[in-house]
Structures are given as structure tokens and as C-alpha cells.
Design a protein around this motif. Structure first.
Motif, mmCIF file in Angstrom:
data_model
loop_
_atom_site.group_PDB
_atom_site.id
_atom_site.type_symbol
_atom_site.label_atom_id
_atom_site.label_comp_id
_atom_site.label_asym_id
_atom_site.label_seq_id
_atom_site.Cartn_x
_atom_site.Cartn_y
_atom_site.Cartn_z
ATOM 1 N N THR A 1 -33.181 4.694 -5.471
ATOM 2 C CA THR A 1 -33.430 3.632 -4.506
ATOM 3 C C THR A 1 -34.548 4.035 -3.556
ATOM 4 N N PRO A 2 -35.229 3.044 -2.979
ATOM 5 C CA PRO A 2 -36.200 3.369 -1.932
ATOM 6 C C PRO A 2 -35.467 3.752 -0.653
ATOM 7 N N CYS A 3 -36.201 4.199 0.315
ATOM 8 C CA CYS A 3 -35.638 4.579 1.610
ATOM 9 C C CYS A 3 -35.272 3.308 2.397
ATOM 10 N N VAL A 4 -34.014 3.253 2.875
ATOM 11 C CA VAL A 4 -33.507 2.107 3.624
ATOM 12 C C VAL A 4 -32.698 2.590 4.821
ATOM 13 N N THR A 5 -32.369 1.662 5.709
ATOM 14 C CA THR A 5 -31.398 1.904 6.770
ATOM 15 C C THR A 5 -30.345 0.802 6.708
ATOM 16 N N HIS A 6 -29.180 1.098 7.244
ATOM 17 C CA HIS A 6 -28.108 0.103 7.372
ATOM 18 C C HIS A 6 -27.853 -0.119 8.850
ATOM 19 N N ALA A 7 -27.766 -1.368 9.254
ATOM 20 C CA ALA A 7 -27.581 -1.699 10.667
ATOM 21 C C ALA A 7 -26.223 -1.243 11.193
ATOM 22 N N LYS A 8 -25.166 -1.379 10.384
ATOM 23 C CA LYS A 8 -23.809 -1.128 10.875
ATOM 24 C C LYS A 8 -23.062 -0.014 10.174
ATOM 25 N N GLU A 9 -23.345 0.193 8.900
ATOM 26 C CA GLU A 9 -22.496 1.063 8.093
ATOM 27 C C GLU A 9 -22.802 2.538 8.259
ATOM 28 N N GLU A 10 -21.738 3.305 8.318
ATOM 29 C CA GLU A 10 -21.789 4.761 8.214
ATOM 30 C C GLU A 10 -21.470 5.071 6.753
ATOM 31 N N GLU A 11 -22.234 5.996 6.146
ATOM 32 C CA GLU A 11 -22.048 6.301 4.732
ATOM 33 C C GLU A 11 -21.871 7.791 4.492
ATOM 34 N N VAL A 12 -21.164 8.099 3.413
ATOM 35 C CA VAL A 12 -21.054 9.466 2.907
ATOM 36 C C VAL A 12 -21.239 9.388 1.399
ATOM 37 N N TYR A 13 -22.067 10.291 0.855
ATOM 38 C CA TYR A 13 -22.222 10.444 -0.587
ATOM 39 C C TYR A 13 -21.689 11.822 -0.948
ATOM 40 N N PHE A 14 -20.853 11.882 -1.996
ATOM 41 C CA PHE A 14 -20.317 13.139 -2.514
ATOM 42 C C PHE A 14 -20.678 13.206 -3.994
ATOM 43 N N VAL A 15 -21.475 14.192 -4.378
ATOM 44 C CA VAL A 15 -21.952 14.296 -5.757
ATOM 45 C C VAL A 15 -20.824 14.819 -6.651
ATOM 46 N N LEU A 16 -20.506 14.051 -7.678
ATOM 47 C CA LEU A 16 -19.467 14.423 -8.631
ATOM 48 C C LEU A 16 -20.030 15.198 -9.813
ATOM 49 N N GLU A 17 -21.199 14.762 -10.311
ATOM 50 C CA GLU A 17 -21.854 15.479 -11.411
ATOM 51 C C GLU A 17 -23.347 15.199 -11.381
ATOM 52 N N GLY A 18 -24.101 16.158 -11.868
ATOM 53 C CA GLY A 18 -25.552 16.025 -11.900
ATOM 54 C C GLY A 18 -26.189 16.447 -10.590
ATOM 55 N N GLU A 19 -27.421 16.011 -10.404
ATOM 56 C CA GLU A 19 -28.179 16.288 -9.182
ATOM 57 C C GLU A 19 -28.578 14.976 -8.541
ATOM 58 N N LEU A 20 -28.604 14.961 -7.216
ATOM 59 C CA LEU A 20 -29.031 13.783 -6.464
ATOM 60 C C LEU A 20 -30.074 14.232 -5.454
ATOM 61 N N PHE A 21 -31.268 13.694 -5.585
ATOM 62 C CA PHE A 21 -32.358 13.984 -4.656
ATOM 63 C C PHE A 21 -32.294 12.951 -3.541
ATOM 64 N N MET A 22 -32.005 13.411 -2.321
ATOM 65 C CA MET A 22 -31.932 12.534 -1.140
ATOM 66 C C MET A 22 -33.223 12.693 -0.350
ATOM 67 N N HIS A 23 -33.743 11.562 0.144
ATOM 68 C CA HIS A 23 -34.994 11.641 0.903
ATOM 69 C C HIS A 23 -34.987 10.687 2.082
ATOM 70 N N THR A 24 -35.717 11.095 3.110
ATOM 71 C CA THR A 24 -36.020 10.280 4.273
ATOM 72 C C THR A 24 -37.535 10.394 4.458
ATOM 73 N N PRO A 25 -38.091 9.696 5.424
ATOM 74 C CA PRO A 25 -39.523 9.888 5.656
ATOM 75 C C PRO A 25 -39.895 11.326 6.038
ATOM 76 N N THR A 26 -38.933 12.105 6.544
ATOM 77 C CA THR A 26 -39.250 13.459 7.009
ATOM 78 C C THR A 26 -38.450 14.569 6.327
ATOM 79 N N GLU A 27 -37.457 14.233 5.490
ATOM 80 C CA GLU A 27 -36.607 15.249 4.871
ATOM 81 C C GLU A 27 -36.470 15.008 3.370
ATOM 82 N N LYS A 28 -36.258 16.113 2.641
ATOM 83 C CA LYS A 28 -35.987 16.045 1.206
ATOM 84 C C LYS A 28 -34.925 17.092 0.885
ATOM 85 N N HIS A 29 -33.879 16.662 0.178
ATOM 86 C CA HIS A 29 -32.788 17.565 -0.175
ATOM 87 C C HIS A 29 -32.341 17.279 -1.605
#
Length: 144
Positions: free
Chosen positions: A45-73
Motif C-alpha cells: 500500500t502507499p503511505c496513508v494516515t487514519h483520522a481516528k483509528e489506532e492500528e497494530v500489525y503483527f507479522v505472522l509469516e514472511g517479511e513486511l516492509f513498513m515505511h513512512t516519509p522518514t522511516e523504513k523498517h
């Protein structure tokens, strides 16, 4: 108590990702939704924000590249990321193997966002206008 089996849930396809809604926000007094997301190779997905929601992602299998305009993990199985409301974020599966993660949101109907995206946005770039309507309806903003 409600037990949800591995093959249960409401399955929707959102721009190539398979989203299985395990707990809809309508079943939670706090608007919590829990989904399992299967991300095919190189999808994301592209970089987005949510107005109200708090989110948590927990990786079950594989790799997930997370990015913001200033961070990459790069997250591996067992890693998680916490995203307070308004936090820019996007993800991508950087590998040739499937990535699967568990996501939960609190504070808004993200499950309904996924259903609306699956129902209304079928082909890009043709459906970009419709996608913009869905994003606005659910308080999701693209970050450029």
C-alpha cells in the motif's frame, strides 16, 4: 466468548491483498476490528494516515516492509508495529513469498473500509476517482 476458526471470517480482495475480517468493528463496543491480511509478492500500500483509528500489525509469516516519509523498517515473523491515529504508514511485501499479518484497529470501522474498497475499487488507474471517495469517506488520507 466467541471462537473464530482459521477458515472463518469475511474474505475480501483489496487491490491484490486478501483480507479476512475475523472480528468486525460492529461486534466491538470500542470499534475494534481484527483482520488477517495475505500480501502477495511485491504487493503493498502507499503511505496513508487514519483520522481516528489506532492500528497494530503483527507479522505472522514472511517479511513486511513498513515505511513512512522518514522511516523504513523490515519486520519479520513475530515483529509488530504500533500506529497511533494520524501516523503515516504504508507497507510492502519485499519478497517472492507470501506475507501474512494480523492487524487490529480501534476507534473506527476499518473493516468497513476494506469491504468498501473491495466492492468499489476493482481496477487502477480506472477507479482512482472512486478510491478517492472511499478514502475520504473513511478518513484515510494519502501521504505524498
Amino acid at each position: 466468548m466467541k471462537v473464530i476458526r482459521m477458515n472463518e471470517g469475511h474474505q475480501v480482495a483489496v487491490l491484490g491483498d486478501q483480507v479476512n475480517i475475523k472480528v468486525p468493528s460492529s461486534d466491538s463496543p470500542h470499534g475494534m476490528a481484527i483482520v488477517v491480511v495475505d500480501v502477495p509478492p511485491y504487493s503493498g500500500t502507499p503511505c496513508v494516515t487514519h483520522a481516528k483509528e489506532e492500528e497494530v500489525y503483527f507479522v505472522l509469516e514472511g517479511e513486511l516492509f513498513m515505511h513512512t516519509p522518514t522511516e523504513k523498517h523490515t519486520l519479520a515473523a513475530g515483529d509488530m508495529v504500533h500506529l497511533p491515529p494520524g501516523t503515516p504508514h504504508g507497507y510492502r511485501n519485499p519478497t517472492q513469498a507470501r506475507t501474512r499479518f494480523l492487524a487490529w484497529t480501534v476507534g473506527g470501522p476499518m473493516d468497513k473500509f476494506f469491504v468498501s474498497m473491495a466492492d468499489r475499487v476493482q481496477e487502477l488507474p480506472r477507479d482512482l476517482g472512486v478510491m478517492a471517495e472511499v478514502l475520504e469517506q473513511f478518513g484515510v488520507s494519502r501521504v505524498i
